[in-house]
Write a protein that holds these residues in place. Structure first.
Motif, PDB file in Angstrom:
ATOM      1  N   HIS A  82       0.880  -1.249   0.202  1.00  0.00           N
ATOM      2  CA  HIS A  82      -0.069  -0.033   0.070  1.00  0.00           C
ATOM      3  C   HIS A  82       0.767   1.178   0.005  1.00  0.00           C
ATOM      4  CE1 HIS A  82      -2.810   3.213   1.541  1.00  0.00           C
ATOM      5  NE2 HIS A  82      -3.668   2.597   0.669  1.00  0.00           N
ATOM      6  N   CYS A  96      -0.339   1.728  -4.234  1.00  0.00           N
ATOM      7  CA  CYS A  96      -1.932   2.001  -4.104  1.00  0.00           C
ATOM      8  C   CYS A  96      -2.395   3.148  -4.949  1.00  0.00           C
ATOM      9  CB  CYS A  96      -2.141   2.505  -2.737  1.00  0.00           C
ATOM     10  SG  CYS A  96      -1.532   3.944  -2.037  1.00  0.00           S
ATOM     11  N   HIS A  98      -4.724   6.370  -5.340  1.00  0.00           N
ATOM     12  CA  HIS A  98      -5.392   7.426  -4.902  1.00  0.00           C
ATOM     13  C   HIS A  98      -5.483   8.492  -5.909  1.00  0.00           C
ATOM     14  CE1 HIS A  98      -5.606   5.950  -0.727  1.00  0.00           C
ATOM     15  NE2 HIS A  98      -4.590   5.143  -1.127  1.00  0.00           N
ATOM     16  N   HIS A 107      -7.975  -1.242  -4.507  1.00  0.00           N
ATOM     17  CA  HIS A 107      -8.145  -1.576  -3.128  1.00  0.00           C
ATOM     18  C   HIS A 107      -8.758  -2.912  -3.009  1.00  0.00           C
ATOM     19  CE1 HIS A 107      -6.529   2.640  -2.272  1.00  0.00           C
ATOM     20  NE2 HIS A 107      -6.176   1.980  -1.336  1.00  0.00           N
ATOM     21  N   HIS A 197     -14.248   8.296   3.024  1.00  0.00           N
ATOM     22  CA  HIS A 197     -12.677   7.595   3.085  1.00  0.00           C
ATOM     23  C   HIS A 197     -11.634   8.170   3.804  1.00  0.00           C
ATOM     24  CE1 HIS A 197      -8.732   6.627   1.031  1.00  0.00           C
ATOM     25  NE2 HIS A 197      -9.010   5.324   1.797  1.00  0.00           N
ATOM     26  N   HIS A 201      -9.860   8.212   7.628  1.00  0.00           N
ATOM     27  CA  HIS A 201      -8.375   7.887   7.772  1.00  0.00           C
ATOM     28  C   HIS A 201      -7.721   8.880   8.644  1.00  0.00           C
ATOM     29  CE1 HIS A 201      -6.562   4.573   5.370  1.00  0.00           C
ATOM     30  NE2 HIS A 201      -7.424   5.003   4.489  1.00  0.00           N
ATOM     31  N   PHE A 220      -7.105  -0.677   9.111  1.00  0.00           N
ATOM     32  CA  PHE A 220      -7.222  -0.256   7.679  1.00  0.00           C
ATOM     33  C   PHE A 220      -8.096  -1.188   7.017  1.00  0.00           C
ATOM     34  CE2 PHE A 220      -5.669  -1.097   3.269  1.00  0.00           C
ATOM     35  CZ  PHE A 220      -5.408   0.507   2.907  1.00  0.00           C
ATOM     36  N   HIS A 223     -11.755  -0.835   7.519  1.00  0.00           N
ATOM     37  CA  HIS A 223     -12.038   0.495   6.842  1.00  0.00           C
ATOM     38  C   HIS A 223     -12.376   0.240   5.358  1.00  0.00           C
ATOM     39  CE1 HIS A 223     -12.137   4.456   6.043  1.00  0.00           C
ATOM     40  NE2 HIS A 223     -11.037   4.694   5.610  1.00  0.00           N
ATOM     41  N   HIS A 224     -11.364  -0.322   4.827  1.00  0.00           N
ATOM     42  CA  HIS A 224     -11.423  -0.580   3.382  1.00  0.00           C
ATOM     43  C   HIS A 224     -12.460  -1.414   3.164  1.00  0.00           C
ATOM     44  CE1 HIS A 224      -9.194   2.242   1.087  1.00  0.00           C
ATOM     45  NE2 HIS A 224      -8.536   2.394   2.234  1.00  0.00           N
ATOM     46  N   PHE A 392      -5.254  13.091   2.162  1.00  0.00           N
ATOM     47  CA  PHE A 392      -4.957  11.780   2.386  1.00  0.00           C
ATOM     48  C   PHE A 392      -4.626  11.090   0.856  1.00  0.00           C
ATOM     49  CE2 PHE A 392      -5.537   7.187   2.621  1.00  0.00           C
ATOM     50  CZ  PHE A 392      -4.516   6.940   3.752  1.00  0.00           C
TER      51      PHE A 392
HETATM   52 CU1  C2O Z   1      -4.972   3.376  -0.127  1.00  0.00          CU
HETATM   53 CU2  C2O Z   1      -7.698   4.160   2.459  1.00  0.00          CU
HETATM   54  O1  C2O Z   1      -6.074   3.920   1.203  1.00  0.00           O
END
Ligand code: C2O
Length: 474
Positions: A82, A96, A98, A107, A197, A201, A220, A223-224, A392
């Motif tokens: 990640h 990851c 984003h 994800h 999201h 975080h 984590f 959450h995901h 984030f």
């Molecule tokens: Cu790649 Cu919530 O993060």
């Protein structure tokens, strides 16, 4: 509500069964003896620490932490996939997605391979990740088993109130209804990536608050899972919502992970469209999953979206710090156009914040209110609450790995705009309120570690047109 399918749902259903694709045939890896029935990812709410799911998770975490760090199945390596501050960078690290339309699918893949590794080390062949349904009113605190300092599920560096159980997420942080109102995949996923999201975080803080460390915290993955579950729920709303299955780049770009044997595997978004069929899991309590297919022959998706930035107010860059900040957008010229957009049912007005950046992680969240009449108390239950600014994943200079990327936020405005348009307001206020997690119902005062600069504000209209989902003539 009337349950007759709308014309768009019918069109969509026709499109969805039109052809079977070569791109999304089942993964050969499924020759592993996996249960024929999909596994159920359960809600953590109400699970206690002795639930077999959590016992297995703890056992696997302990085993993964004891593996050498260069074993791709180790806790450290998995988290580094990640993100990581560690160098030299190894295979698949820092991958990851984003601020990108791979946010949901990347994800999903990541959780899928992680879950297989946990299953293996827990020696629990039916293990599935649980999800943290923070939107539920009774799940706004960090789940209790993650707050026990003696547990593998505990991380000391989180927000102290969240770790103590006195802190809870505010209603606004976990409100996905603005994102769900959007029908375009890219916009809905982008809005949701911000709120809830990113906001969640940052509210959990510590490792969770920064991309390069987030996946070291066992919460984590829960959450995901919830973010992943929301992908299914967003699609299940219908109304033309669809994955970008006609977009070849989206469907076929490969990403690298490791399986439970520690072997490199590759995966594409087309392989993770139908969780139950392709990945063998469902979420507890979810409606039937929408089964989408990558259809190489369909060139025209059922709907197309166009975006027009119809106003860039002449506003100097905004700085967000520990005080409330507000700006005002002049509506006199654009009012009539806004009213036309709003009279249609499919045009979505978005507030766009661009070139958003901070030197370091601000460790704070700003709630955004639009069109609030004077002397009204700010509450995130208000129709004027449109989401939060929580950096984030991009926009933080000190976390830059390759090239610095500023952050961008979009907030759907349709609901918040109505009163201003009805009273022919000349000005539209946009207020940024820094707010921490709730303790005894009140937000903690923010402790802003670094101010945030917003370079540009814009009003955007996103228009949806039916294109019929035609197949290319053969
Ligand atoms: Cu790649 Cu919530 O993060």
């Amino acid at each position: 509500m009337d349950h007759k399918p709308t014309r768009r749902q019918i069109l969509f259903a026709i499109g969805a069964t039109a052809s079977v694709s070569l791109l999304d045939s089942p993964l050969s890896l499924f020759k592993h003896a996996e249960a024929a029935q999909p596994l159920v990812r359960r809600d953590i709410g109400g699970m206690n620490a002795s639930d077999p799911i959590l016992v297995s998770y703890r056992k696997a975490i302990a085993t993964m932490k004891a593996l050498p760090a260069n074993d791709p199945r180790s806790w450290a390596y998995q988290a580094a996939i990640h993100g990581s501050f560690v160098t030299p960078v190894q295979t698949a690290w820092n991958t990851c997605e984003h601020n990108s339309y791979f946010f949901w699918s990347w994800h999903r893949m990541y959780l899928y391979w992680f879950e297989r590794i946990v299953r293996r080390f827990a020696k629990d062949p039916c293990w599935a990740l649980p999800y943290w349904n923070w939107t539920a009113v009774n799940e706004r605190q960090l789940p209790a088993p993650f707050r026990d300092p003696a547990s593998e599920l505990y991380v000391a560096n989180r927000n102290a109130a969240m770790n103590a159980g006195t802190g809870s997420l505010s209603a606004g942080r976990v409100d996905y209804s603005p994102a769900f109102s959007l029908t375009n995949f890219v916009s809905a996923s982008g809005a949701l990536e911000g709120t809830p999201h990113g906001a969640v975080h940052v509210d959990i803080g510590g490792w969770m608050g920064k991309v390069p460390t987030a996946a070291q915290d066992p919460i984590f993955y829960l959450h995901h899972c919830n973010i992943d579950r929301l992908w299914n729920l967003w699609l299940a709303q219908g109304g033309g919502r669809s994955n970008p299955v006609g977009d070849a780049t989206w469907g076929t770009r490969t990403f690298t992970f490791f399986n439970e044997a520690g072997t490199v595997v590759q995966m594409t978004s087309c392989e993770v469209l139908r969780a139950a069929q392709q990945l063998r899991y469902v979420y507890e309590g979810e409606p039937p999953q929408v089964n989408q297919h990558c259809r190489p022959r369909i060139v025209v998706p059922p709907f197309t979206f166009t975006k027009e930035r119809f106003m860039i107010p002449p506003i100097p860059p905004i700085t967000l710090n520990s005080d409330q900040t507000s700006i005002s957008i002049d509506l006199r010229e654009v009012g009539p156009r806004l009213r036309t957009f709003m009279s249609g049912t499919t045009d979505k007005i978005l507030l766009e914040l661009e070139d958003v950046e901070a030197e370091r992680a601000p460790e704070a969240v700003w709630d955004v209110y639009v069109g609030l009449p004077e002397n009204v108390t700010l509450t995130s239950e208000s129709p004027h609450f449109v989401g939060s600014v929580a950096l984030f994943g991009s926009g933080i200079r000190s976390e830059t790995r390759h090239k610095f990327l500023p952050a961008r936020f979009i907030f759907p405005l349709n609901r918040a705009l109505v009163p201003s348009l009805e009273r022919n307001a000349e000005q539209l206020s946009v207020i940024f309120v820094p707010q921490g997690v709730l303790v005894e119902g009140k937000p903690l005062p923010p402790d802003v570690k670094s101010p945030v600069r917003i370079g540009r504000v814009g009003l955007v209209v996103e228009r949806e047109q039916e294109s019929g989902g035609r197949k290319l003539k053969e």
